[in-house]
Design a protein around this motif. Structure first.
Motif, PDB file in Angstrom:
ATOM      1  N   TRP A  20       0.851  -1.185   0.000  1.00  0.00           N
ATOM      2  CA  TRP A  20       0.000   0.000   0.000  1.00  0.00           C
ATOM      3  C   TRP A  20       0.886   1.233   0.000  1.00  0.00           C
ATOM      4  CZ3 TRP A  20       0.139  -3.747   3.810  1.00  0.00           C
ATOM      5  CH2 TRP A  20       0.836  -3.414   4.971  1.00  0.00           C
ATOM      6  N   LYS A  21       0.435   2.311  -0.563  1.00  0.00           N
ATOM      7  CA  LYS A  21       1.316   3.453  -0.780  1.00  0.00           C
ATOM      8  C   LYS A  21       0.660   4.784  -0.433  1.00  0.00           C
ATOM      9  CE  LYS A  21       3.864   1.105  -4.443  1.00  0.00           C
ATOM     10  NZ  LYS A  21       3.256  -0.214  -4.131  1.00  0.00           N
ATOM     11  N   PHE A  22       1.283   5.536   0.457  1.00  0.00           N
ATOM     12  CA  PHE A  22       0.980   6.940   0.711  1.00  0.00           C
ATOM     13  C   PHE A  22       1.662   7.715  -0.419  1.00  0.00           C
ATOM     14  CE2 PHE A  22       2.063  11.064   2.370  1.00  0.00           C
ATOM     15  CZ  PHE A  22       1.131  11.400   3.339  1.00  0.00           C
ATOM     16  N   ILE A  23       0.937   8.615  -1.089  1.00  0.00           N
ATOM     17  CA  ILE A  23       1.518   9.354  -2.205  1.00  0.00           C
ATOM     18  C   ILE A  23       1.281  10.847  -2.005  1.00  0.00           C
ATOM     19  CG2 ILE A  23       1.326   7.434  -3.837  1.00  0.00           C
ATOM     20  CD1 ILE A  23      -1.205   8.762  -4.972  1.00  0.00           C
ATOM     21  N   ALA A  24       2.131  11.663  -2.608  1.00  0.00           N
ATOM     22  CA  ALA A  24       1.968  13.112  -2.490  1.00  0.00           C
ATOM     23  C   ALA A  24       2.779  13.802  -3.576  1.00  0.00           C
ATOM     24  CB  ALA A  24       2.417  13.604  -1.111  1.00  0.00           C
ATOM     25  N   PHE A  25       2.289  14.973  -3.995  1.00  0.00           N
ATOM     26  CA  PHE A  25       3.032  15.795  -4.941  1.00  0.00           C
ATOM     27  C   PHE A  25       3.950  16.739  -4.174  1.00  0.00           C
ATOM     28  CE2 PHE A  25      -0.276  14.418  -7.838  1.00  0.00           C
ATOM     29  CZ  PHE A  25       0.429  14.274  -9.031  1.00  0.00           C
ATOM     30  N   GLY A  26       5.186  16.831  -4.619  1.00  0.00           N
ATOM     31  CA  GLY A  26       6.156  17.688  -3.968  1.00  0.00           C
ATOM     32  C   GLY A  26       6.162  19.092  -4.538  1.00  0.00           C
ATOM     33  N   PRO A  27       6.951  19.987  -3.946  1.00  0.00           N
ATOM     34  CA  PRO A  27       7.076  21.355  -4.442  1.00  0.00           C
ATOM     35  C   PRO A  27       7.586  21.422  -5.885  1.00  0.00           C
ATOM     36  CG  PRO A  27       8.035  21.143  -2.257  1.00  0.00           C
ATOM     37  CD  PRO A  27       7.744  19.762  -2.729  1.00  0.00           C
ATOM     38  N   ASP A  28       8.235  20.344  -6.343  1.00  0.00           N
ATOM     39  CA  ASP A  28       8.742  20.279  -7.714  1.00  0.00           C
ATOM     40  C   ASP A  28       7.692  19.825  -8.711  1.00  0.00           C
ATOM     41  OD1 ASP A  28       8.509  17.656  -6.909  1.00  0.00           O
ATOM     42  OD2 ASP A  28      10.644  17.176  -7.071  1.00  0.00           O
ATOM     43  N   GLY A  29       6.460  19.577  -8.233  1.00  0.00           N
ATOM     44  CA  GLY A  29       5.389  19.145  -9.117  1.00  0.00           C
ATOM     45  C   GLY A  29       5.411  17.673  -9.458  1.00  0.00           C
ATOM     46  N   GLY A  74       9.715  26.400   3.992  1.00  0.00           N
ATOM     47  CA  GLY A  74      10.964  27.163   4.034  1.00  0.00           C
ATOM     48  C   GLY A  74      12.123  26.407   3.422  1.00  0.00           C
ATOM     49  N   THR A  75      12.458  25.233   3.993  1.00  0.00           N
ATOM     50  CA  THR A  75      13.588  24.460   3.473  1.00  0.00           C
ATOM     51  C   THR A  75      13.198  23.597   2.277  1.00  0.00           C
ATOM     52  OG1 THR A  75      13.231  22.488   4.847  1.00  0.00           O
ATOM     53  CG2 THR A  75      14.489  24.299   5.825  1.00  0.00           C
ATOM     54  N   HIS A  76      11.909  23.220   2.193  1.00  0.00           N
ATOM     55  CA  HIS A  76      11.386  22.302   1.174  1.00  0.00           C
ATOM     56  C   HIS A  76      12.049  20.932   1.245  1.00  0.00           C
ATOM     57  CE1 HIS A  76       8.917  25.389  -0.530  1.00  0.00           C
ATOM     58  NE2 HIS A  76       9.944  26.141  -0.869  1.00  0.00           N
ATOM     59  N   ARG A  77      12.674  20.614   2.387  1.00  0.00           N
ATOM     60  CA  ARG A  77      13.233  19.278   2.551  1.00  0.00           C
ATOM     61  C   ARG A  77      12.134  18.287   2.901  1.00  0.00           C
ATOM     62  NH1 ARG A  77      18.764  20.471   6.047  1.00  0.00           N
ATOM     63  NH2 ARG A  77      19.981  21.390   4.335  1.00  0.00           N
ATOM     64  N   LEU A  78      12.298  17.086   2.395  1.00  0.00           N
ATOM     65  CA  LEU A  78      11.288  16.049   2.614  1.00  0.00           C
ATOM     66  C   LEU A  78      11.596  15.307   3.911  1.00  0.00           C
ATOM     67  CD1 LEU A  78       9.818  13.736  -0.100  1.00  0.00           C
ATOM     68  CD2 LEU A  78      10.355  12.844   2.151  1.00  0.00           C
ATOM     69  N   TRP A  79      10.583  15.194   4.752  1.00  0.00           N
ATOM     70  CA  TRP A  79      10.644  14.410   5.987  1.00  0.00           C
ATOM     71  C   TRP A  79       9.687  13.234   5.840  1.00  0.00           C
ATOM     72  CZ3 TRP A  79      12.666  16.274  11.044  1.00  0.00           C
ATOM     73  CH2 TRP A  79      13.443  17.433  10.912  1.00  0.00           C
ATOM     74  N   PHE A  80      10.035  12.094   6.449  1.00  0.00           N
ATOM     75  CA  PHE A  80       9.163  10.927   6.323  1.00  0.00           C
ATOM     76  C   PHE A  80       9.242  10.048   7.562  1.00  0.00           C
ATOM     77  CE2 PHE A  80      13.252   9.531   4.645  1.00  0.00           C
ATOM     78  CZ  PHE A  80      13.393   8.232   5.101  1.00  0.00           C
ATOM     79  N   ASP A 136      10.498   2.983  15.482  1.00  0.00           N
ATOM     80  CA  ASP A 136      10.100   3.662  14.247  1.00  0.00           C
ATOM     81  C   ASP A 136      10.889   4.962  14.136  1.00  0.00           C
ATOM     82  OD1 ASP A 136       8.300   1.637  13.899  1.00  0.00           O
ATOM     83  OD2 ASP A 136       6.532   2.909  13.803  1.00  0.00           O
ATOM     84  N   GLU A 137      10.974   5.498  12.942  1.00  0.00           N
ATOM     85  CA  GLU A 137      11.847   6.639  12.704  1.00  0.00           C
ATOM     86  C   GLU A 137      11.106   7.826  12.085  1.00  0.00           C
ATOM     87  OE1 GLU A 137      15.627   3.734  11.486  1.00  0.00           O
ATOM     88  OE2 GLU A 137      14.922   5.281  10.109  1.00  0.00           O
ATOM     89  N   LEU A 138      11.612   9.028  12.424  1.00  0.00           N
ATOM     90  CA  LEU A 138      11.281  10.243  11.701  1.00  0.00           C
ATOM     91  C   LEU A 138      12.570  10.707  11.048  1.00  0.00           C
ATOM     92  CD1 LEU A 138       9.273  12.538  10.984  1.00  0.00           C
ATOM     93  CD2 LEU A 138      10.044  13.708  13.061  1.00  0.00           C
ATOM     94  N   ASN A 139      12.548  10.813   9.716  1.00  0.00           N
ATOM     95  CA  ASN A 139      13.765  11.089   8.955  1.00  0.00           C
ATOM     96  C   ASN A 139      13.636  12.353   8.122  1.00  0.00           C
ATOM     97  OD1 ASN A 139      15.479   8.523   9.331  1.00  0.00           O
ATOM     98  ND2 ASN A 139      13.490   7.682   8.748  1.00  0.00           N
ATOM     99  N   GLU A 140      14.779  12.941   7.829  1.00  0.00           N
ATOM    100  CA  GLU A 140      14.866  14.102   6.950  1.00  0.00           C
ATOM    101  C   GLU A 140      15.833  13.787   5.811  1.00  0.00           C
ATOM    102  OE1 GLU A 140      16.162  18.853   7.141  1.00  0.00           O
ATOM    103  OE2 GLU A 140      16.958  17.408   8.584  1.00  0.00           O
ATOM    104  N   ILE A 141      15.403  14.057   4.580  1.00  0.00           N
ATOM    105  CA  ILE A 141      16.279  13.880   3.425  1.00  0.00           C
ATOM    106  C   ILE A 141      16.976  15.204   3.143  1.00  0.00           C
ATOM    107  CG2 ILE A 141      16.402  13.320   0.965  1.00  0.00           C
ATOM    108  CD1 ILE A 141      13.939  11.566   1.334  1.00  0.00           C
ATOM    109  N   VAL A 142      18.293  15.194   3.278  1.00  0.00           N
ATOM    110  CA  VAL A 142      19.081  16.405   3.056  1.00  0.00           C
ATOM    111  C   VAL A 142      19.633  16.450   1.634  1.00  0.00           C
ATOM    112  CG1 VAL A 142      21.113  17.707   3.810  1.00  0.00           C
ATOM    113  CG2 VAL A 142      19.643  16.595   5.499  1.00  0.00           C
ATOM    114  N   GLY A 143      20.067  15.294   1.126  1.00  0.00           N
ATOM    115  CA  GLY A 143      20.623  15.234  -0.219  1.00  0.00           C
ATOM    116  C   GLY A 143      20.077  14.049  -0.988  1.00  0.00           C
ATOM    117  N   PRO A 144      20.186  14.063  -2.315  1.00  0.00           N
ATOM    118  CA  PRO A 144      19.651  12.963  -3.135  1.00  0.00           C
ATOM    119  C   PRO A 144      20.431  11.672  -2.937  1.00  0.00           C
ATOM    120  CG  PRO A 144      20.933  14.490  -4.475  1.00  0.00           C
ATOM    121  CD  PRO A 144      20.823  15.114  -3.124  1.00  0.00           C
ATOM    122  N   GLY A 145      19.710  10.566  -2.993  1.00  0.00           N
ATOM    123  CA  GLY A 145      20.345   9.260  -2.957  1.00  0.00           C
ATOM    124  C   GLY A 145      20.795   8.780  -1.599  1.00  0.00           C
TER     125      GLY A 145
END
Length: 362
Positions: A138-147, A197-203, A218-227
């Motif tokens: 099952w998948k939670f989905i969302a559109f980001g600031p980049d469309g 403000g930062t537009h960084r993705l948290w999950f 369980d974790e709360l994470n922040e993506i700072v850079g790609p990959g």
């Protein structure tokens, strides 16, 4: 007359689904929680339309719902089924008048949906190339600031080496083209949002099972850079190597969580709060729905939490709504949260088949 009397007796004998359980819920001083709708079986992810429609995906019901509050009293007075017969249509995301729906291996779209709530269009396939496994499918989905549309692909197991096709977060164009990997080492994320403000993705990410009551978190994470790689299946909660897959690995090679949310709380939907109705201390905070444990000796989760931040640093982690479980018996399981334009927040509950509205008025 006899038929009318029978109907009245039948309705009078129905259980009170809303009033009694809501009395058991606790919120901070000045906050209030009320029923938005109790006609949404297996309610999961929530998305908002441009005209105020509240869209809700479902887990086992196979349906997508559209809720409308036509008189503005804070209660949905009409609930429509706008799609049915789908495979775990948990995720819903709205963009440019269209509603996108996840259904395990497929992403579907209902075009111009808010103008056709009473005669919904047939879902059109955007892509059908996602993995077919239903374990974490099952998948939670969302559109980001980049469309672009962001889609998680969970590990098809409790613990395994998921290979390159699973255990990650990807993004794609709205037409299903241009797939890109965003982050890896993610066991099962069922909630993410972008920090204002930062537009960084948290999950949020659910930790593995069968390592005991209190491991891993369980974790709360922040993506700072790609990959970036967040550890699964080699390292859990940023500091604990897996008994099997962690051999020869080091947790220093992976991105640690910003916050450990607790073992088995099943953190799902999360959103940043940007409204003005709640006290100023909630501005920019993350609100997280914790679905609740299923295999822990003593239950954990079953609540909605607030994570206050100073930049990327956690300041506090405390309950916003609790009481879905008492004495090891649960009557509700929060699945997602969604702020409304007026600053109130909706909470979906797939066990009670309901959506609640949290407001603040001191």
């Amino acid at each position: 007359m006899r038929l009318l009397l029978s109907l009245l007796l039948a309705f009078s004998s129905l259980p009170a689904l809303a009033a009694a359980p809501l009395d058991r819920l606790s919120v901070p001083k000045g906050f209030h929680i009320a029923l938005y709708s109790d006609q949404v079986p297996d309610a999961r992810e929530i998305a908002l339309g441009a005209k105020g429609t509240v869209f809700v995906g479902s887990n086992d019901a196979g349906k997508v719902y559209a809720l409308t509050d036509t008189n503005g009293d804070g209660v949905a007075d009409k609930v429509r089924v706008i799609a049915s017969g789908l495979q775990l249509p948990v995720g819903v995301a709205f963009k440019d008048g269209d509603l996108y729906v996840s259904a395990v291996s497929r992403i579907l779209v209902l075009r111009d949906i808010e103008n056709h709530l009473d005669d919904p269009p047939k879902p059109v396939v955007v892509t059908d190339r996602l993995p077919t496994e239903t374990h974490h499918g099952w998948k939670f989905i969302a559109f980001g600031p980049d469309g672009k549309l962001y889609v998680p692909i969970g590990a098809p197991c409790n613990i395994c080496d998921p290979g390159p096709d699973h255990g990650k977060l990807i993004r794609m164009n709205a037409d299903g083209s241009g797939w890109q990997d965003v982050a890896r080492g993610i066991r099962n994320s069922v909630g993410f949002d972008w920090q204002p403000g930062t537009h960084r993705l948290w999950f949020t990410d659910n930790g593995r099972d069968m390592m005991g009551d209190d491991m891993p978190s369980d974790e709360l994470n922040e993506i700072v850079g790609p990959g970036e790689h967040f550890g699964y299946p080699y390292c859990h909660q940023g500091d604990t190597l897996d008994p099997e897959f962690g051999k020869g690995k080091s947790c220093r090679d992976y991105v640690p969580p910003v916050l450990k949310l607790g073992a088995h709380v099943a953190a799902l939907g999360m959103r940043f709060y940007t409204g003005k109705q709640f006290p100023t201390s909630y501005k920019g905070a993350i609100i997280v729905a914790e679905h609740g444990s299923w295999n822990r000796t003593k239950k954990s989760g079953y609540r909605v939490m607030t994570v206050r931040l100073n930049g990327s640093r956690v300041v506090s982690y405390e309950p916003l709504v609790s009481g879905f479980e008492q004495d090891e018996k649960a009557w509700g399981r929060p699945a997602d949260v969604q702020p409304l334009p007026d600053g109130s927040v909706l909470v979906s509950d797939d066990l009670a088949g309901s959506v609640y509205r949290v407001t603040y008025k001191p």
